[in-house]
Write a protein that holds these residues in place. Structure first.
Motif, mmCIF file in Angstrom:
data_model
loop_
_atom_site.group_PDB
_atom_site.id
_atom_site.type_symbol
_atom_site.label_atom_id
_atom_site.label_comp_id
_atom_site.label_asym_id
_atom_site.label_seq_id
_atom_site.Cartn_x
_atom_site.Cartn_y
_atom_site.Cartn_z
ATOM 1 N N ARG A 88 0.598 -1.210 0.093
ATOM 2 C CA ARG A 88 0.082 -0.656 0.176
ATOM 3 C C ARG A 88 1.116 0.876 -0.148
ATOM 4 O O ARG A 88 0.447 2.287 -1.549
ATOM 5 C CB ARG A 88 -0.619 -0.463 1.624
ATOM 6 N N TRP A 118 2.101 1.812 -3.368
ATOM 7 C CA TRP A 118 1.973 2.647 -4.496
ATOM 8 C C TRP A 118 1.648 3.422 -3.962
ATOM 9 O O TRP A 118 1.683 4.752 -4.718
ATOM 10 C CB TRP A 118 1.002 1.383 -4.112
ATOM 11 N N ARG A 119 1.283 4.375 -3.178
ATOM 12 C CA ARG A 119 0.788 5.341 -2.251
ATOM 13 C C ARG A 119 1.735 6.706 -2.540
ATOM 14 O O ARG A 119 1.524 7.570 -3.086
ATOM 15 C CB ARG A 119 0.350 5.941 -0.873
ATOM 16 N N GLY A 158 1.337 5.325 -7.215
ATOM 17 C CA GLY A 158 1.185 4.856 -8.551
ATOM 18 C C GLY A 158 2.115 4.600 -9.283
ATOM 19 O O GLY A 158 1.783 3.802 -10.353
ATOM 20 N N GLU A 196 5.267 2.888 -9.109
ATOM 21 C CA GLU A 196 5.838 2.290 -8.345
ATOM 22 C C GLU A 196 4.488 1.526 -8.029
ATOM 23 O O GLU A 196 3.886 1.384 -7.091
ATOM 24 C CB GLU A 196 6.611 2.559 -7.289
ATOM 25 N N ARG A 197 5.488 -0.502 -6.694
ATOM 26 C CA ARG A 197 4.215 -1.604 -7.410
ATOM 27 C C ARG A 197 5.531 -2.276 -6.689
ATOM 28 O O ARG A 197 6.289 -3.027 -7.155
ATOM 29 C CB ARG A 197 2.900 -1.669 -7.522
#
Ligand SMILES: [Zn+2]
Length: 96
Positions: free
Chosen positions: A44, A47-48, A52, A54-55
């Motif tokens: 989470r 991502w935040r 958005g 990088e994940r």
């Protein structure tokens, strides 16, 4: 540095790692279930924080006996048993 931070740095550095390997490398004093919990937070926040871009990438767990892939996986965890052949030889999910 928080555990979450250390996991992020570790995964950035390179390889796909299992929860068990993450515990080993970082010398964490917790079990796999706890690492999966951290990984959910990591997913989470990566991502935040990147807006958005990088994940957390997960290589899905699969059955070592029949090759069944656990594609219905929303979050990091370790399935205990293959739904197709009933084998418990599950190659765990890896994160990068
Ligand atoms: Zn199987």
């Amino acid at each position: 540095m928080s555990i979450k931070r250390r996991i992020i740095e570790l995964l950035r550095a390179g390889d796909f790692l299992t929860a068990h390997e993450i515990i080993d490398v970082l010398g964490l004093d917790c079990d796999e279930r706890c690492v999966y919990k951290h990984l959910r937070h990591v997913a989470r926040s990566v991502w935040r924080c990147s807006g958005g871009r990088e994940r957390l990438v997960m290589r899905l767990p699969y059955c070592r006996r029949c090759g069944y892939v656990f594609t219905n996986l929303e979050e990091p965890w370790k399935p205990s048993k293959c739904p197709r052949c009933g084998s418990r030889l599950i190659e765990p999910q890896r994160s990068l």
